[in-house]
Scaffold this motif. Sequence first.
Motif, PDB file in Angstrom:
ATOM      1  N   TYR A 137      -3.897   2.273  -2.657  1.00 18.46           N
ATOM      2  CA  TYR A 137      -4.399   3.067  -1.538  1.00 18.46           C
ATOM      3  C   TYR A 137      -4.598   4.472  -2.088  1.00 18.46           C
ATOM      4  N   LEU A 190       7.255   9.785  -3.547  1.00 18.50           N
ATOM      5  CA  LEU A 190       6.048  10.207  -4.269  1.00 18.50           C
ATOM      6  C   LEU A 190       6.466  11.135  -5.409  1.00 18.50           C
ATOM      7  N   GLU A 207      -0.913   5.188  -3.459  1.00 20.25           N
ATOM      8  CA  GLU A 207       0.172   4.473  -2.778  1.00 20.25           C
ATOM      9  C   GLU A 207      -0.076   2.972  -2.814  1.00 20.25           C
ATOM     10  N   TYR A 229      -3.662  11.103  -4.316  1.00 22.86           N
ATOM     11  CA  TYR A 229      -2.492  10.360  -3.826  1.00 22.86           C
ATOM     12  C   TYR A 229      -2.706   8.878  -4.091  1.00 22.86           C
ATOM     13  N   ASN A 273      -5.991   8.247  -2.025  1.00 23.65           N
ATOM     14  CA  ASN A 273      -6.386   9.333  -1.119  1.00 23.65           C
ATOM     15  C   ASN A 273      -6.696   8.829   0.289  1.00 23.65           C
ATOM     16  N   GLY A 274      -5.861   7.928   0.777  1.00 25.33           N
ATOM     17  CA  GLY A 274      -6.004   7.464   2.157  1.00 25.33           C
ATOM     18  C   GLY A 274      -7.011   6.363   2.378  1.00 25.33           C
TER      19      GLY A 274
END
Lengths: 252, 203
Positions: free
Chosen positions: A69, A19, A100, A98, A71-72
């Motif tokens: 993806y 990250l 991903e 975030y 923030n979760g």
Amino acid sequence: MNLTLKIWRQKNKNDKGRLETYQVSNISPDSSFLEMLDVLNEQLINEGKEPVAFDHDCREGICGMCSLYINGEAHGPDRGVTTCQLHMRKFKDGDTIYIEPWRSAAFPVIKDLVVDRSAFDRIMAAGGFVSVNTSGNTQDANNIPIPKDDADKAFDAATCIGCGACVATCKNGSAMLFVSAKVSQFALLPQGKVEATRRVHNMVKQMDEEGFGNCSNTGACEVECPKGISLENIARMNREYLKASIISEDEE
Amino acid sequence: MALTGLFLVVFLLEHLYGNLLLLKPDGGAAFNEYSHNMTSNVFIRIVEILLFLGILAHVVNALRLTIENKKARPVKYAVNKPAANSSWFSRNMGLTGSIILVFIVIHLSDYFFEYRVEGLDGDETIYGEVIESFKNLWYVIIYIVAFIFLGFHLNHAIQSAFQTLGINHPKYNPIIKKTGAALAFIITIGFTFIPLYIYFTMH
């Protein structure tokens, strides 16, 4: 809006990946999530750095290319939308976001946030079609009467854009929602019923071979699906599969 | 998982019926007779073997699926919010199931093993054994905790089993979900009420 971004960077499929943190400023709350990433990439290019690779195509929520993806959550915190339709007003000034790639053994990362979703294509090639002779004498589809309810349900299933959010969000990395939507869109129509038993068997077999997980009915996929594909489709596929296993006259 | 699970639910209901006989104020005559029938009837003995096979199949299958599912996501998310789209208990069936399995082992070693393998001593009765063990507070607590987990396990499990078998209909889904939840509730309350009753009235 000023934001801190934690983005997954990975050179290629063999790289371990990590990250990395970036700052973006003056983002309009009316811009889309992908436009925000465009701003970041322009910034990176101007600084002489490698831009972040992410999938996108139509940017109007129908092609199924965008993923992420955020923030979760698959396609971010909003419901019933893809990442390209996600607006920055869903976030607050100063937020840390975030980002991903989809995580699944069947979707290996190609670069940064781009994953290889050709496992879905191979499942489709295993049975997600109707065999029609294109001899020039193909009859008009409207000549075959289809109950309105069946047509509606088939159409609902067919709205699946194959983005892979169901796999990404499932705790088991299962592709049941995708495969069941594809099985359903054919199984409900007379043209698709001819090959129904063989289709469900072959598609499920391919799904298992690709390394997707098993369904434990948590229902997460239905919640995160940008097209609202219902769990009803998974039950229909289970019925089709059961039926195919019991009454199939194929010797295999 | 669905077929073995539903079979085990039927067993739980039958077991609950047997346990409720403990509450009959006849000094344990009905419960002792019931327990004796359970060990002497040929049909029950066959079902008993099926029951052990059912538990075994349920556990082995669960292990296989868990391993496969872990393999399906080798790299985890740095940030994940599963609570946004599913319930904790639906995601942790393996954990609640394992707690129940540990309880089953304790439970079998206490009653089944003693009653069926070692055999009771002359003046002991199965009713007396049960009453005696429920005078122990720790035993009561283990029992209640296990059944609370079982209740949440069943709450997800019963409707999930129907979905797996392809039984999903907008008209019947609410009935299936409510019946599943009601069964989970009845089983939990029924099994936990008995040790509490014995602990507080016969202590």
